[in-house]
Design a protein around this motif. Structure first.
Motif, PDB file in Angstrom:
ATOM      1  N   ALA A 185      68.822  -9.242  95.503  1.00 65.54           N
ATOM      2  CA  ALA A 185      70.116  -9.773  95.954  1.00 65.54           C
ATOM      3  C   ALA A 185      70.263  -9.500  97.450  1.00 65.54           C
ATOM      4  O   ALA A 185      71.075  -8.671  97.872  1.00 65.54           O
ATOM      5  CB  ALA A 185      71.258  -9.142  95.176  1.00 65.54           C
ATOM      6  N   PRO A 186      69.479 -10.173  98.297  1.00 64.83           N
ATOM      7  CA  PRO A 186      69.472  -9.865  99.733  1.00 64.83           C
ATOM      8  C   PRO A 186      70.799 -10.206 100.409  1.00 64.83           C
ATOM      9  O   PRO A 186      71.532 -11.090  99.975  1.00 64.83           O
ATOM     10  CB  PRO A 186      68.338 -10.737 100.269  1.00 64.83           C
ATOM     11  CG  PRO A 186      68.230 -11.867  99.294  1.00 64.83           C
ATOM     12  CD  PRO A 186      68.569 -11.278  97.960  1.00 64.83           C
ATOM     13  N   LYS A 187      71.063  -9.482 101.483  1.00 61.99           N
ATOM     14  CA  LYS A 187      72.213  -9.742 102.342  1.00 61.99           C
ATOM     15  C   LYS A 187      71.715  -9.995 103.759  1.00 61.99           C
ATOM     16  O   LYS A 187      70.628  -9.540 104.135  1.00 61.99           O
ATOM     17  CB  LYS A 187      73.184  -8.552 102.345  1.00 61.99           C
ATOM     18  CG  LYS A 187      73.804  -8.241 100.989  1.00 61.99           C
ATOM     19  CD  LYS A 187      74.794  -9.314 100.570  1.00 61.99           C
ATOM     20  CE  LYS A 187      75.494  -8.952  99.279  1.00 61.99           C
ATOM     21  NZ  LYS A 187      76.436 -10.012  98.840  1.00 61.99           N
ATOM     22  N   THR A 188      72.532 -10.697 104.532  1.00 65.73           N
ATOM     23  CA  THR A 188      72.160 -10.978 105.916  1.00 65.73           C
ATOM     24  C   THR A 188      73.324 -10.657 106.848  1.00 65.73           C
ATOM     25  O   THR A 188      74.468 -10.511 106.415  1.00 65.73           O
ATOM     26  CB  THR A 188      71.773 -12.456 106.109  1.00 65.73           C
ATOM     27  OG1 THR A 188      72.914 -13.278 105.812  1.00 65.73           O
ATOM     28  CG2 THR A 188      70.606 -12.849 105.220  1.00 65.73           C
ATOM     29  N   LYS A 189      73.005 -10.561 108.129  1.00 67.68           N
ATOM     30  CA  LYS A 189      74.024 -10.433 109.169  1.00 67.68           C
ATOM     31  C   LYS A 189      73.605 -11.330 110.326  1.00 67.68           C
ATOM     32  O   LYS A 189      72.571 -11.112 110.952  1.00 67.68           O
ATOM     33  CB  LYS A 189      74.164  -8.989 109.638  1.00 67.68           C
ATOM     34  CG  LYS A 189      75.250  -8.817 110.715  1.00 67.68           C
ATOM     35  CD  LYS A 189      75.309  -7.388 111.224  1.00 67.68           C
ATOM     36  CE  LYS A 189      76.349  -7.250 112.332  1.00 67.68           C
ATOM     37  NZ  LYS A 189      76.369  -5.876 112.901  1.00 67.68           N
ATOM     38  N   PHE A 190      74.427 -12.339 110.576  1.00 65.97           N
ATOM     39  CA  PHE A 190      74.148 -13.296 111.641  1.00 65.97           C
ATOM     40  C   PHE A 190      74.680 -12.747 112.955  1.00 65.97           C
ATOM     41  O   PHE A 190      75.866 -12.433 113.081  1.00 65.97           O
ATOM     42  CB  PHE A 190      74.809 -14.636 111.310  1.00 65.97           C
ATOM     43  CG  PHE A 190      74.631 -15.692 112.359  1.00 65.97           C
ATOM     44  CD1 PHE A 190      73.371 -16.103 112.755  1.00 65.97           C
ATOM     45  CD2 PHE A 190      75.741 -16.290 112.948  1.00 65.97           C
ATOM     46  CE1 PHE A 190      73.207 -17.086 113.711  1.00 65.97           C
ATOM     47  CE2 PHE A 190      75.597 -17.269 113.902  1.00 65.97           C
ATOM     48  CZ  PHE A 190      74.324 -17.667 114.299  1.00 65.97           C
ATOM     49  N   ASN A 191      73.779 -12.579 113.943  1.00 71.47           N
ATOM     50  CA  ASN A 191      74.147 -11.981 115.221  1.00 71.47           C
ATOM     51  C   ASN A 191      74.269 -12.990 116.354  1.00 71.47           C
ATOM     52  O   ASN A 191      74.564 -12.609 117.483  1.00 71.47           O
ATOM     53  CB  ASN A 191      73.111 -10.927 115.623  1.00 71.47           C
ATOM     54  CG  ASN A 191      72.956  -9.852 114.568  1.00 71.47           C
ATOM     55  OD1 ASN A 191      73.926  -9.263 114.122  1.00 71.47           O
ATOM     56  ND2 ASN A 191      71.723  -9.611 114.149  1.00 71.47           N
TER      57      ASN A 191
END
Length: 451
Positions: A185-191
């Motif tokens: 269940a991956p998570k991301t953070k858009f920078n």
């Protein structure tokens, strides 16, 4: 010398690794060169060096007006990504890439040395990264989408998208030596011009000769120059493997790429006894090879001792438009399907028309097919809601959240985001028993519940 993992203080007490794996990962992310300008280009060979212009840079810059509102957000399923930012594989296929070095698990099961076993299992887990130099985004799986293939040793691997919001996939791979199970269940953070990927998951590897069960915490990944400049991938922080049964553990530190490429691709670590005594040194480059050797009392490789290879990557196919390795190309092809595709599930991601369009280098066809699949998935969700119906995965069953790692705080903290575990159900084995040499090869992608 590292200290013994303690109950509910976990492996975070190790000297040299600070306060917890998640904490160190977060610190690594926050400490990475991140300019005030969210579209700053970061060059692995020097932060201000010139980058060759991409023919897609103008398209990418045009996207910024749409994407700017998502800075700081998890964008896994918030928006539809254009196909020119994508590669012709599903996330389910990419999830299977550690199996390139599945022989590490076979060898671990047959070896008597517990420290070599944990080193081999850590090497297997690190085997995902040679293929993870690619910066294009894989396709999000449709709910109910599956992927079946045969590992290099002939072991069957099967996975299914069991949830769409949040996106969760489950996989199972088993033979006479091991059982490999994962819920991802991956998570991301858009920078802005980069994307951090936090590979939240619950992984269990069981060796059948001993019954020992191992858990994994993987490192953080980052796609740099996502919108402007030459895109490149970095992996950093620690990869941790723990024997939940007996306590041996292995920590591999993935060095974050520094200015002018310092430390890029470097991996170094140690296999420890359950009481924290270093037993083996592990060194290498995550894009090329991993080796082990005897170590001193601090865990450093002994001078003059040979390095023995754990695995070696074949590297990227020269000139491949998506920088596939040979194994990534094998996984994406029908060649890897069980029984040459006879009796393959019609939900298999190889059959997706958007992926097939991208393989044919027809972006228009791929984009139209992707839009059609997404709209049909939304329509099915509306129909389920109207009927007060629910989605039930076909081949995996939900079980209680695993509690076998409760003695290890770093594992439980990492796995906290996974609400429950999913196991391969008997329905899949029953279906396999019905297949014959005359079973048809499916030609149309059909994951749908109602049509």
């Amino acid at each position: 010398m590292a200290t013994q993992p303690n109950k509910r203080t976990g492996i975070s007490s190790w000297v040299g690794w600070g306060a917890g794996l998640l904490g160190s990962a977060a610190k690594a992310v926050s400490g990475t060169p991140q300019a005030d300008d969210p579209l700053k280009v970061v060059n692995p060979d020097g932060d201000d060096a010139e980058q060759p212009a991409s023919e897609r840079d103008q398209d990418r810059k045009a996207m910024w007006s749409t994407l700017s509102e998502y800075v700081g957000s998890d964008v896994m399923s918030l928006m539809s990504i254009p196909v020119w930012l994508m590669e012709p594989v599903s996330t389910l296929t990419k999830m299977s890439e550690p199996t390139e070095f599945v022989d590490c698990l076979n060898r671990a099961n047959k070896h008597d040395d517990p420290y070599f076993r944990v080193a081999l299992i850590a090497a297997f887990c690190a085997g995902a990264y040679p293929a993870n130099q690619r910066t294009y985004k894989p396709f999000n799986p449709i709910l109910g989408e599956t992927y079946e293939f045969l590992c290099p040793d002939g072991t069957l691997y099967v996975s299914e998208q069991v949830s769409h919001h949040p996106p969760i996939a489950a996989a199972h791979c088993e033979n006479d030596n091991f059982a490999y199970r994962i819920v991802s269940a991956p998570k991301t953070k858009f920078n802005g011009n980069s994307l951090d990927i936090f590979p939240h998951s619950c992984t269990r590897i069981t060796l059948k000769s001993t019954g020992d069960v191992y858990a994994l915490v993987p490192p953080v990944s980052r796609v740099n120059n996502l919108l402007i400049g030459r895109s490149w991938m970095d992996h950093f922080s620690d990869l941790l493997v723990v024997n939940l049964t007996k306590g041996e553990y292995c920590v591999l530190t993935f060095t974050q790429c520094g200015w002018f490429g310092a430390g890029r691709f470097t991996v170094a670590g140690t296999a420890f006894s359950s009481d924290g005594e270093p037993k083996l040194a592990i060194t290498g480059m995550w894009n090329e090879r991993l080796c082990y050797s005897p170590c001193d009392a601090e865990g450093a490789p002994l001078n003059g001792e040979p390095e023995i290879e754990l695995w070696k990557s074949e590297g990227i196919i020269p000139g491949h438009p998506y920088n596939f390795t040979k194994y990534a190309q094998y996984l994406q092809s029908m060649e890897s399907a069980p029984r040459e595709g006879k009796g393959l599930l019609a939900t298999d991601c190889r059959l997706r028309p958007d992926i097939m369009g991208l393989i044919e280098e027809d972006n228009g066809k791929a984009s139209a097919a992707k839009h059609e699949l997404e709209e049909k998935q939304r329509a099915e969700k509306r129909q389920r809601t109207a009927a007060n119906d629910t989605w039930t995965p076909r081949w995996f069953k939900k079980v209680d959240k695993l509690i076998d790692a409760e003695m290890f705080e770093d594992i439980t903290e990492f796995e906290e985001i996974i609400p429950e575990f999913w196991e391969l159900s008997s329905a899949y084995q029953e279906r396999l028993a019905t297949l014959t040499d005359n079973s048809p090869v499916p030609t149309e992608f059909h994951p749908w519940q109602y049509s």
